[in-house]
Design an enzyme around this catalytic site. Structure first.
Site, PDB file in Angstrom:
ATOM      1  N   ARG A  34       0.826  -1.202   0.000  1.00 32.16           N
ATOM      2  CA  ARG A  34       0.000   0.000   0.000  1.00 32.16           C
ATOM      3  C   ARG A  34       0.869   1.264   0.000  1.00 32.16           C
ATOM      4  O   ARG A  34       1.876   1.322   0.694  1.00 32.16           O
ATOM      5  CB  ARG A  34      -0.932   0.009   1.198  1.00 32.16           C
ATOM      6  CG  ARG A  34      -1.869  -1.184   1.180  1.00 32.16           C
ATOM      7  CD  ARG A  34      -3.145  -0.963   1.945  1.00 32.16           C
ATOM      8  NE  ARG A  34      -3.916  -2.192   1.937  1.00 32.16           N
ATOM      9  CZ  ARG A  34      -4.684  -2.591   0.929  1.00 32.16           C
ATOM     10  NH1 ARG A  34      -4.798  -1.845  -0.140  1.00 32.16           N
ATOM     11  NH2 ARG A  34      -5.345  -3.733   0.999  1.00 32.16           N
ATOM     12  N   ASP A  35       0.444   2.244  -0.796  1.00 32.69           N
ATOM     13  CA  ASP A  35       1.133   3.531  -0.839  1.00 32.69           C
ATOM     14  C   ASP A  35       0.907   4.253   0.490  1.00 32.69           C
ATOM     15  O   ASP A  35      -0.197   4.204   1.041  1.00 32.69           O
ATOM     16  CB  ASP A  35       0.586   4.367  -2.000  1.00 32.69           C
ATOM     17  CG  ASP A  35       1.451   5.565  -2.310  1.00 32.69           C
ATOM     18  OD1 ASP A  35       1.514   6.489  -1.464  1.00 32.69           O
ATOM     19  OD2 ASP A  35       2.057   5.591  -3.389  1.00 32.69           O
ATOM     20  N   ILE A  36       1.930   4.918   1.012  1.00 32.43           N
ATOM     21  CA  ILE A  36       1.792   5.614   2.298  1.00 32.43           C
ATOM     22  C   ILE A  36       1.057   6.950   2.164  1.00 32.43           C
ATOM     23  O   ILE A  36       0.651   7.528   3.165  1.00 32.43           O
ATOM     24  CB  ILE A  36       3.148   5.823   3.004  1.00 32.43           C
ATOM     25  CG1 ILE A  36       4.078   6.698   2.167  1.00 32.43           C
ATOM     26  CG2 ILE A  36       3.781   4.485   3.357  1.00 32.43           C
ATOM     27  CD1 ILE A  36       5.316   7.161   2.919  1.00 32.43           C
ATOM     28  N   ASN A  90       5.230   6.262 -13.734  1.00 31.07           N
ATOM     29  CA  ASN A  90       5.844   7.579 -13.876  1.00 31.07           C
ATOM     30  C   ASN A  90       7.318   7.354 -14.197  1.00 31.07           C
ATOM     31  O   ASN A  90       7.991   6.589 -13.517  1.00 31.07           O
ATOM     32  CB  ASN A  90       5.711   8.390 -12.576  1.00 31.07           C
ATOM     33  CG  ASN A  90       4.268   8.668 -12.219  1.00 31.07           C
ATOM     34  OD1 ASN A  90       3.440   8.914 -13.091  1.00 31.07           O
ATOM     35  ND2 ASN A  90       3.955   8.614 -10.947  1.00 31.07           N
ATOM     36  N   VAL A  99      10.647   7.951  -6.568  1.00 29.09           N
ATOM     37  CA  VAL A  99      11.532   6.841  -6.196  1.00 29.09           C
ATOM     38  C   VAL A  99      11.979   6.205  -7.506  1.00 29.09           C
ATOM     39  O   VAL A  99      11.154   5.734  -8.288  1.00 29.09           O
ATOM     40  CB  VAL A  99      10.825   5.810  -5.293  1.00 29.09           C
ATOM     41  CG1 VAL A  99      11.763   4.650  -4.973  1.00 29.09           C
ATOM     42  CG2 VAL A  99      10.331   6.474  -4.008  1.00 29.09           C
ATOM     43  N   HIS A 103       8.310   0.851 -10.821  1.00 26.00           N
ATOM     44  CA  HIS A 103       7.104   0.489 -10.081  1.00 26.00           C
ATOM     45  C   HIS A 103       5.872   0.955 -10.844  1.00 26.00           C
ATOM     46  O   HIS A 103       5.938   1.854 -11.660  1.00 26.00           O
ATOM     47  CB  HIS A 103       7.100   1.078  -8.667  1.00 26.00           C
ATOM     48  CG  HIS A 103       7.150   2.580  -8.596  1.00 26.00           C
ATOM     49  ND1 HIS A 103       8.303   3.301  -8.844  1.00 26.00           N
ATOM     50  CD2 HIS A 103       6.193   3.483  -8.311  1.00 26.00           C
ATOM     51  CE1 HIS A 103       8.057   4.589  -8.688  1.00 26.00           C
ATOM     52  NE2 HIS A 103       6.766   4.731  -8.376  1.00 26.00           N
ATOM     53  N   HIS A 105       1.757   2.040 -10.145  1.00 24.60           N
ATOM     54  CA  HIS A 105       0.701   2.377  -9.196  1.00 24.60           C
ATOM     55  C   HIS A 105      -0.584   1.699  -9.659  1.00 24.60           C
ATOM     56  O   HIS A 105      -0.942   1.804 -10.835  1.00 24.60           O
ATOM     57  CB  HIS A 105       0.448   3.892  -9.175  1.00 24.60           C
ATOM     58  CG  HIS A 105       1.605   4.711  -8.737  1.00 24.60           C
ATOM     59  ND1 HIS A 105       1.678   5.265  -7.480  1.00 24.60           N
ATOM     60  CD2 HIS A 105       2.725   5.099  -9.392  1.00 24.60           C
ATOM     61  CE1 HIS A 105       2.807   5.955  -7.384  1.00 24.60           C
ATOM     62  NE2 HIS A 105       3.456   5.870  -8.529  1.00 24.60           N
TER      63      HIS A 105
END
Length: 117
Positions: A34-36, A90, A99, A103, A105
């Site tokens: 999970r994204d923070i 991205n 980052v 990755h 999303h």
């Protein structure tokens, strides 16, 4: 060196278990957590265990892992119970990448708008 863990990479540290994350899926080569700072009710990051600075570099060097990354993103959406979702890569700071470890999303759970991520 490409593909090898980087000591200064946040996501490499998460893969190594040095930094905690809320893991939702894990395979031998891919990790989803999970994204923070979520931008939607469901916002999960799916990353390869190997380090490449972006998705294009990953796909060029290790297309099998790149394919697994996409497949796992779909499984995350299924596990989260969302039929309509967005996958976002991205690439570069100007595109919002913060980052520099490949990755994707996975966002969903609401009507998606242009301003989300």
């Amino acid at each position: 060196m490409a593909g090898e863990a980087q000591s200064d990479c946040l996501f490499c540290k998460i893969v190594a278990g040095e930094i905690p994350a809320t893991v939702v899926r894990k395979t031998e080569r891919v990790l989803a957590f999970r994204d923070i700072a979520p931008k939607a009710p469901v916002h999960v990051l799916v990353i390869p265990h190997v380090h490449y600075p972006n998705a294009a570099a990953l796909a060029a060097a290790e297309p099998g892992i790149a394919g697994e990354l996409l497949a796992e993103a779909g499984r995350v959406a299924e596990d989260e119970g969302i039929a309509d979702y967005r996958l976002i890569f991205n690439t570069g700071a100007g595109a919002g990448q913060t980052v520099f470890h490949a990755h994707v999303h996975v966002l969903g759970g609401t009507h998606m708008t242009e301003s989300m991520v």
